[in-house]
Motif scaffolding. Structure first.
Motif, short mmCIF file in Angstrom:
data_model
loop_
_atom_site.label_atom_id
_atom_site.label_comp_id
_atom_site.label_asym_id
_atom_site.label_seq_id
_atom_site.Cartn_x
_atom_site.Cartn_y
_atom_site.Cartn_z
N ASN A 282 36.54 47.74 30.88
CA ASN A 282 35.94 46.48 31.32
C ASN A 282 36.94 45.53 31.98
O ASN A 282 36.57 44.42 32.37
CB ASN A 282 35.28 45.78 30.13
CG ASN A 282 34.07 46.52 29.62
OD1 ASN A 282 33.00 46.47 30.21
ND2 ASN A 282 34.25 47.23 28.50
N ASN A 283 38.18 45.96 32.10
CA ASN A 283 39.21 45.11 32.71
C ASN A 283 40.12 45.96 33.59
O ASN A 283 40.99 46.69 33.09
CB ASN A 283 40.04 44.41 31.62
CG ASN A 283 39.22 43.46 30.79
OD1 ASN A 283 39.05 42.29 31.14
ND2 ASN A 283 38.69 43.95 29.67
N SER A 284 39.91 45.88 34.89
CA SER A 284 40.69 46.68 35.84
C SER A 284 41.95 45.95 36.27
O SER A 284 42.02 44.72 36.20
CB SER A 284 39.84 46.97 37.09
OG SER A 284 38.68 47.71 36.75
N PRO A 285 42.97 46.69 36.73
CA PRO A 285 44.15 46.04 37.31
C PRO A 285 43.75 45.21 38.53
O PRO A 285 42.77 45.50 39.21
CB PRO A 285 45.03 47.23 37.72
CG PRO A 285 44.59 48.35 36.83
CD PRO A 285 43.12 48.15 36.65
N VAL A 286 44.52 44.14 38.77
CA VAL A 286 44.24 43.23 39.88
C VAL A 286 45.49 43.13 40.75
O VAL A 286 46.60 42.90 40.23
CB VAL A 286 43.84 41.84 39.36
CG1 VAL A 286 43.65 40.87 40.52
CG2 VAL A 286 42.58 41.92 38.52
N TYR A 287 45.32 43.28 42.07
CA TYR A 287 46.45 43.14 42.97
C TYR A 287 46.51 41.70 43.47
O TYR A 287 45.51 41.14 43.92
CB TYR A 287 46.33 44.08 44.16
CG TYR A 287 47.59 44.10 45.01
CD1 TYR A 287 48.67 44.87 44.64
CD2 TYR A 287 47.69 43.30 46.15
CE1 TYR A 287 49.84 44.88 45.38
CE2 TYR A 287 48.86 43.28 46.90
CZ TYR A 287 49.94 44.07 46.51
OH TYR A 287 51.10 44.07 47.25
N VAL A 288 47.72 41.10 43.42
CA VAL A 288 47.91 39.73 43.86
C VAL A 288 48.99 39.71 44.93
O VAL A 288 50.14 40.08 44.67
CB VAL A 288 48.31 38.82 42.68
CG1 VAL A 288 48.56 37.40 43.17
CG2 VAL A 288 47.24 38.83 41.61
N PRO A 289 48.64 39.31 46.16
CA PRO A 289 49.64 39.23 47.23
C PRO A 289 50.74 38.24 46.89
O PRO A 289 50.54 37.32 46.08
CB PRO A 289 48.83 38.76 48.44
CG PRO A 289 47.42 39.12 48.12
CD PRO A 289 47.30 38.97 46.63
N ALA A 290 51.90 38.40 47.50
CA ALA A 290 53.03 37.50 47.26
C ALA A 290 52.64 36.06 47.55
O ALA A 290 51.97 35.77 48.55
CB ALA A 290 54.21 37.91 48.13
N GLY A 291 53.04 35.15 46.67
CA GLY A 291 52.74 33.74 46.86
C GLY A 291 51.43 33.28 46.26
O GLY A 291 51.16 32.08 46.20
N SER A 292 50.59 34.21 45.83
CA SER A 292 49.30 33.85 45.23
C SER A 292 49.44 33.73 43.71
O SER A 292 50.32 34.35 43.10
CB SER A 292 48.24 34.89 45.58
OG SER A 292 48.02 34.94 46.97
N ALA A 293 48.55 32.94 43.12
CA ALA A 293 48.60 32.74 41.66
C ALA A 293 48.12 34.00 40.94
O ALA A 293 47.18 34.66 41.38
CB ALA A 293 47.72 31.56 41.28
#
Length: 239
Positions: free
Chosen positions: A58-69
């Motif tokens: 129920n909780n997948s990995p999340v990709y966050v681009p550089a500079g994003s929270a």
């Protein structure tokens, strides 16, 4: 990267949505949910592996681009309520009493001794906690004092009413009748155990609601109890 128990490599890669799009991005970061057995709820009859598999499903990995929270962790309302309540300390009850006779401020054997909770005794405690998008409100309510005096009998169905001449005509819902003075106790005061039991309920913005285990505060206070001595004189006909 390591796979979870029972996963194949293909299964593990499938947990990362659109991972191929970020293959050349060397500055962004994947945020991966992690389970730790130290935080497993007490009383959960499931194996930790089952809990972990359910959480990952129920909780997948999340990709966050550089500079994003980075993503905020989502805590369900029930878990948040339990964690918030664990941080709460309810003060023990404090009481007043009447009568208070003489220098010792003593009550009297056989009299109705009025007992009441002072303003330092909470009848309701409300706590609100927020984590990410979820807010939980926990409410603890109590309906009465529970008194256990030595050498006496208590009758208490509420929090008592402070004694005054006006209230004396109305009556109170909390009294003790002592049947012996405090003379045989240390420091000439009678111990009285005082307890307050709180029913705990909670509700959260994610729809979670329910109750937690009853919480009871307990303390022992003392009240000096005196005895009025009387002398019966036999009538005589002598002048």
């Amino acid at each position: 990267m390591s796979t979870t128990r029972g996963d194949t490599w293909d299964d593990y890669k499938a947990r990362f949505p659109d991972y191929e799009s970020y293959a050349d991005d060397t500055k962004g970061r994947w945020y991966i949910p992690v389970c730790d057995s130290r935080y497993m709820a007490d009383g959960d009859e499931r194996d930790f592996g089952e809990v972990m598999a359910d959480y990952y499903a129920n909780n997948s990995p999340v990709y966050v681009p550089a500079g994003s929270a980075p993503p905020e962790p989502v805590i369900d309302g029930t878990t948040l309520a339990r964690a918030a309540w664990d941080a709460v300390t309810i003060p023990t009850a404090m009481i007043g009493y009447n009568p208070m006779v003489g220098d010792l401020q003593a009550t009297i054997v056989g009299w109705d001794t009025w007992i009441w909770a002072t303003g330092d005794t909470p009848k309701e405690v409300r706590v609100t906690a927020t984590a990410g998008p979820v807010t939980a409100t926990i409410t603890a309510t109590a309906s009465m004092l529970t008194l256990q005096p030595k050498d006496g009998v208590a009758k208490c169905t509420g929090f008592g009413i402070p004694w005054s001449e006006g209230n004396d005509r109305i009556g109170t819902d909390c009294v003790i009748v002592f049947d012996r003075s405090s003379a045989h106790f240390k420091d000439s005061v009678t111990p009285v155990d005082v307890k307050v039991s709180y029913a705990i309920t909670y509700s959260a913005t994610d729809g979670a609601a329910g109750s937690l285990n009853t919480h009871t505060t307990s303390t022992t206070t003392t009240i000096p109890v005196a005895e009025i001595q009387t002398i019966i004189v036999r009538p005589t006909d002598e002048p």
